[in-house]
Design an enzyme around this catalytic site. Structure first.
Site, PDB file in Angstrom:
ATOM      1  CG  ASP A   8      -1.933   1.111   1.190  1.00  0.00           C
ATOM      2  OD1 ASP A   8      -3.021   0.891   0.652  1.00  0.00           O
ATOM      3  OD2 ASP A   8      -1.627   2.217   1.685  1.00  0.00           O
ATOM      4  CB  ILE A   9       1.231   3.991  -2.512  1.00  0.00           C
ATOM      5  CG1 ILE A   9       1.738   3.095  -3.637  1.00  0.00           C
ATOM      6  CG2 ILE A   9       1.901   5.361  -2.597  1.00  0.00           C
ATOM      7  CD1 ILE A   9       1.245   3.450  -5.011  1.00  0.00           C
TER       8      ILE A   9
END
Length: 286
Positions: A241-242
């Site tokens: 997840d960025i």
């Protein structure tokens, strides 16, 4: 319509829970009155449950109002809002870790579920590889085009409705062709009973992951987000997840985003509450 007051064990920060819910334009949240309208599906019936926070951080209380059967509504609200989770235990665990300051800043923040597991999985697919603002816009277009509005709140369309759509119907909303295929494919599996969200509530994480990862369009990020926000599982940390990567970069004052190996190492002391580490890290950049 009935009304009932629920008291739970604190801490429980309903203000911060509403704050996060209000990020989604589909949610009917009034932060001033501390109220949220929750869409509840019982069989084929779609009704609203109105939840108002009346207590404090340490002594949380909620007034529930609804026209649906109390025996169905109240247990579902306990699931959605995590009212059975001992947040003090979670908080105390993180006092021994380097996330201590973060858990003090967001003390008592609960893990609140998406209101419907099927809707949660579709939302995870829609949100893949999009910035958050457009992801919410696209989800809102989808639900308002094909879902139902009851008492001013929106219900995600059911699997049968989504399975009946054509790729072009979703392309008109600015879905990519591939993402449209994924959404319709998942709905078709659910409509045929090959994805059973009720059964998943009693299945272990690994078994659910095993089942979902075989579905076209579902990768590890989607599985982890679904387990966390669809089923409320406490020990998920989606390293791809960025947002999570950016939050760690900010929190630890790193020059660049952490590597996968660094994230795997960092998370070890946070178990068995990785979902809360994820949530509080996201909160720090929202």
């Amino acid at each position: 319509m009935w009304e009932e007051t629920i008291s739970i064990t604190g801490p429980y920060n309903f203000d911060l829970a509403l704050d996060r819910l209000s990020l989604d334009p589909l949610h009917c949240v009034d932060k001033e009155t501390k109220t949220v309208k929750v869409p509840v599906t019982i069989g084929t019936r779609q009704v609203a449950a109105v939840v108002t926070g009346t207590g404090s951080l340490e002594k949380p209380e909620f007034i529930i109002k609804s026209e649906a059967e109390k025996e169905s509504v109240i247990p579902r609200l306990y699931e959605i809002f995590g009212w059975n989770v001992e947040l003090l235990k979670v908080h105390e665990h993180f006092q021994t870790t380097d996330l201590k300051a973060l858990f003090n800043d967001y003390y008592g923040t609960p893990l609140v579920l998406d209101f419907d597991p099927f809707g949660c999985l579709l939302k995870c697919i829609i949100h893949q590889q999009l910035n958050l603002a457009f992801a919410y816009t696209l989800t809102q277009r989808f639900v308002t085009a094909f879902g139902n509005e009851v008492d001013g709140i929106w219900f995600y369309p059911n699997p049968e409705r989504v399975a009946s759509l054509k790729v072009g119907d979703l392309r008109d909303l600015q879905f990519s062709g591939r993402k449209a295929e994924y959404v319709i494919g998942i709905a078709t599996l659910a409509a045929e009973g090959k994805l059973d969200f009720k059964k998943m509530r009693d299945m272990p994480d690994a078994e659910i992951a095993n089942q979902l990862i075989k579905v076209r369009g579902v990768g590890p990020w989607t599985v982890q987000n679904f387990l966390m926000f669809g089923l409320g599982r406490p020990n998920l940390f989606p390293t791809a997840d960025i947002g999570l990567q950016n939050a760690i970069k900010k929190y630890y004052h790193l020059d660049q985003k952490p590597t996968l190996a660094e994230m795997e190492q960092l998370k070890v002391p946070w178990e068995p509450y990785l979902s809360y580490a994820s949530l509080y890290l996201w909160r720090s950049i929202e």
